[in-house]
Design an enzyme around this catalytic site. Structure first.
Site, PDB file in Angstrom:
ATOM      1  N   CYS A 292      -0.394   2.837 -22.504  1.00 50.05           N
ATOM      2  CA  CYS A 292      -0.680   3.193 -21.137  1.00 50.05           C
ATOM      3  C   CYS A 292       0.148   2.381 -20.002  1.00 50.05           C
ATOM      4  O   CYS A 292      -0.214   2.463 -18.750  1.00 50.05           O
ATOM      5  CB  CYS A 292      -2.181   3.218 -20.729  1.00 50.05           C
ATOM      6  SG  CYS A 292      -3.285   1.775 -20.879  1.00 50.05           S
TER       7      CYS A 292
ATOM      8  N   HIS B  46       0.937  -1.167  -0.142  1.00 52.94           N
ATOM      9  CA  HIS B  46       0.120  -0.036  -0.133  1.00 52.94           C
ATOM     10  C   HIS B  46       0.921   1.373  -0.153  1.00 52.94           C
ATOM     11  O   HIS B  46       0.653   2.269  -0.804  1.00 52.94           O
ATOM     12  CB  HIS B  46      -0.703  -0.035   1.137  1.00 52.94           C
ATOM     13  CG  HIS B  46      -2.224  -0.723   1.047  1.00 52.94           C
ATOM     14  ND1 HIS B  46      -2.793  -1.364   2.102  1.00 52.94           N
ATOM     15  CD2 HIS B  46      -2.831  -1.067  -0.161  1.00 52.94           C
ATOM     16  CE1 HIS B  46      -3.825  -1.944   1.601  1.00 52.94           C
ATOM     17  NE2 HIS B  46      -3.975  -1.758   0.253  1.00 52.94           N
TER      18      HIS B  46
HETATM   19  C1  PEP Z   1      -0.671  -2.952 -18.487  1.00 47.61           C
HETATM   20  O1  PEP Z   1      -1.004  -3.864 -18.337  1.00 47.61           O
HETATM   21  O2  PEP Z   1       0.195  -2.196 -19.071  1.00 47.61           O
HETATM   22  C2  PEP Z   1      -1.781  -1.696 -17.888  1.00 47.61           C
HETATM   23  C3  PEP Z   1      -1.420  -0.378 -18.038  1.00 47.61           C
HETATM   24  O3  PEP Z   1      -2.585  -2.235 -16.992  1.00 47.61           O
HETATM   25  P1  PEP Z   1      -2.204  -2.484 -15.587  1.00 47.61           P
HETATM   26  O4  PEP Z   1      -0.963  -2.191 -15.098  1.00 47.61           O
HETATM   27  O5  PEP Z   1      -3.536  -2.173 -14.718  1.00 47.61           O
HETATM   28  O6  PEP Z   1      -2.644  -4.147 -15.512  1.00 47.61           O
END
Ligand code: PEP
Ligand code: MG
Length: 536
Positions: free
Chosen positions: A489, A182
């Site tokens: 992302c 956390h």
């Molecule tokens: C990823 O897998 O790159 C992503 C952005 O999603 P998460 O980190 O939430 O799995």
């Protein structure tokens, strides 16, 4: 001349900082000097209730992400399974504090011995609860440390992180700890550099340290390592925040003038406090799973709609990409029998299609919020076009239902994450997807068969980056060829040394934690859109 000092661990929160070491006491208090009395059951019950009250007061004024962590601790303290063994020990003749410490230490060790890193990471919450109740029993005041210093210790408690004022910078350096704790989540969202897993080391209190949370590096600060203005922990926060009233940054452009969208990743609307919508080109990823802190939350359509509307209202018309719940893997669905450790089983959209009751509530909440702003919805872990088709059908069904009930709503475009290699290799088969967002965090783990956050395979980090970049070089052009918007992302978007190559693959949209946006903008401005260095 002081001895050289150079330690390497795992970066848990990026950014660089320098400051004097504050070395935390090595041994947590144990209350062993206390003599048993016949009021010990009552004393312990009072201390537990007093701690719950204190946490409630903190939760009322905390931002929502911190509040959720405090709520987690309150729930643990209210769980009879946690406190019952201490009462049994007191009845067997132990003092309140001794009984509490002994039974809590068993829990802490149980968590520490777990194979799954995410379960291990909860041990610091248990230790935190142990120490807070003990402080209450012994009438001690929890210790803070000087502003701007580098906290050095075995671990740091979430309550200690939350009680500390990070506005003057500082960092966290731990011999133990976890990137999945956390505190690591809090540190990432507040831009506090953090390095974990350094193993045993000796640092004297007051030693001036340089900490690089990206590289997982801790060095004696010789004053020769310069921090760029946007790499200091305190100024990263400020640069990302760009409070209302300050001049908004120019749109991000490469050196040869090509526009690149720099968007924010958030896990909770609370992270938007102090961040101006003009500081970014919208929200590229809102992970909604962290909003669900108890099983009842899944049925609460209004609560979800309020959260989504809050983010859309904040964005003032800029695009907001909200992702459907991505439970499974490192984010277990609270209190269900679904195997929490399964990265390869029911995760993301697979789990949602297996639990349409959960998906349908979220879809309705999203469509109600869609009227407020520029919403697009993202489906996680999509592997086959059939999963997308089923999801589209559920949106259509629920739209019909809302219309029949006379409830105002909108139909947001639905895109998919490209984070499962099978889907990323065949983007043209997803003709019904409105857009694509590459998720390199999952792509990397599935390409290397090495679970993210798993310490035992962290040595494969460099291989996984190399493989993911090679994979993107083939798949991004194919995704762009569909003519749909394509973004990235995952965490790779925050790595300045990779940005030129990512540009050369064709990416023109990146989404990342707000604390990284300033550095990314600055890096983009030094390279041409084909990835070559400007003036080079
Ligand atoms: C990823 O897998 O790159 C992503 C952005 O999603 P998460 O980190 O939430 O799995
Ligand atoms: Mg992912």
């Amino acid at each position: 001349m002081p001895e050289a000092l150079r330690l390497t661990g795992r970066g848990a929160s990026p950014g660089r900082a320098r400051g004097p070491a504050h070395v935390a006491a090595a041994v947590a208090p144990n209350g062993h000097g206390e003599v048993p009395t016949d009021r010990d059951v009552e004393r312990l019950a009072d201390a537990v209730n007093g701690t719950i009250d204190r946490l409630r007061v903190l939760a009322e004024t905390a931002d929502l992400q911190s509040g959720a962590i405090l709520e987690f601790q309150i729930e643990m303290l209210r769980d009879p399974v946690i406190v019952r063994p201490s009462f049994a020990r007191i009845r067997a003749g132990e003092s309140a504090s001794r009984a509490w410490v002994a039974s809590m230490d068993e829990y802490v060790h149980g968590f520490e011995a777990a194979e799954d890193e995410h379960i291990r990471a909860r041990s610091s919450d248990m230790l935190d609860i142990r120490n807070q109740v003990l402080d209450m029993l012994l009438g001690q005041v929890p210790a803070d440390f000087p502003k701007g210093s580098v906290f050095v210790g075995r671990d740091i408690a979430p309550s200690q992180f939350l009680a500390h004022d990070w506005s003057a910078g500082g960092a966290i350096v731990l011999s133990g700890g976890s990137t999945a704790s956390h505190v690591a989540m809090l540190a990432r969202s507040r831009g506090v550099p953090m390095v974990v897993g350094l193993g045993e080391f000796g640092i004297e209190d007051g030693t001036r340290l340089f900490v690089d949370g990206e590289e997982g590096l801790v060095e004696r600060d010789e004053g020769t390592l310069r921090l760029a203005a946007n790499e200091n922990a305190a100024s990263i926060g400020a640069a990302a925040s760009s409070p209302r009233g300050h001049a908004p940054p120019e749109p991000a452009r490469t050196a040869d003038g090509v526009l690149v969208r720099v968007m924010a990743n958030i896990d909770h609307p609370a992270e938007l406090r102090g961040l101006s919508p003009s500081a970014c080109d919208g929200i590229g990823l809102f992970r909604t799973e962290y909003l669900m802190t108890s099983p009842g939350d899944f049925d609460d359509e209004d609560r979800q709609a309020r959260y989504y509307s809050e983010v859309l209202a904040w964005a003032e018309g800029a695009p907001v990409t909200i992702r459907l719940f991505d439970f499974g893997g490192d984010k277990p669905l609270p209190r269900t029998s679904v195997d929490p450790a399964s990265y390869l089983g029911l995760r993301g959209i697979r789990l949602l299609l297996a639990r349409p009751d959960i998906l349908r509530v979220q879809v309705r909440a999203l469509m109600r919020a869609a009227r407020i702003g520029n919403l697009q919805v993202l489906a996680p872990m999509v592997t086959s076009p059939d999963e997308l088709a089923q999801t589209i059908e559920i949106f259509a069904d629920e739209a019909e239902d809302l219309a029949m009930r006379g409830i105002a709503h909108g139909m947001p475009p639905l895109g998919i994450m490209l984070e499962v290699p099978a889907a990323a290799l065949m983007p043209e088969t997803f003709a019904d997807a409105a857009f694509f967002s590459f998720g390199t965090n999952d792509l990397a783990q599935y390409l290397t068969a090495a679970a993210r956050g798993e310490a035992a395979v962290s040595h494969l980090h460099d291989t996984s980056i190399a493989a993911t970049m090679r994979f993107l070089s083939h798949t991004v052009p194919a995704a762009l060829a569909t003519g749909k918007p394509v973004g990235l992302c995952g965490d790779l978007a925050t790595e300045p040394s990779l940005l030129p190559e990512l540009l050369s693959f064709g990416f023109r949209a990146f989404s990342m934690p707000p604390a990284r946006m300033a550095l990314v903008r600055e890096t983009l401005s030094r390279f041409n859109a084909d990835g070559s260095e400007a003036g080079g």
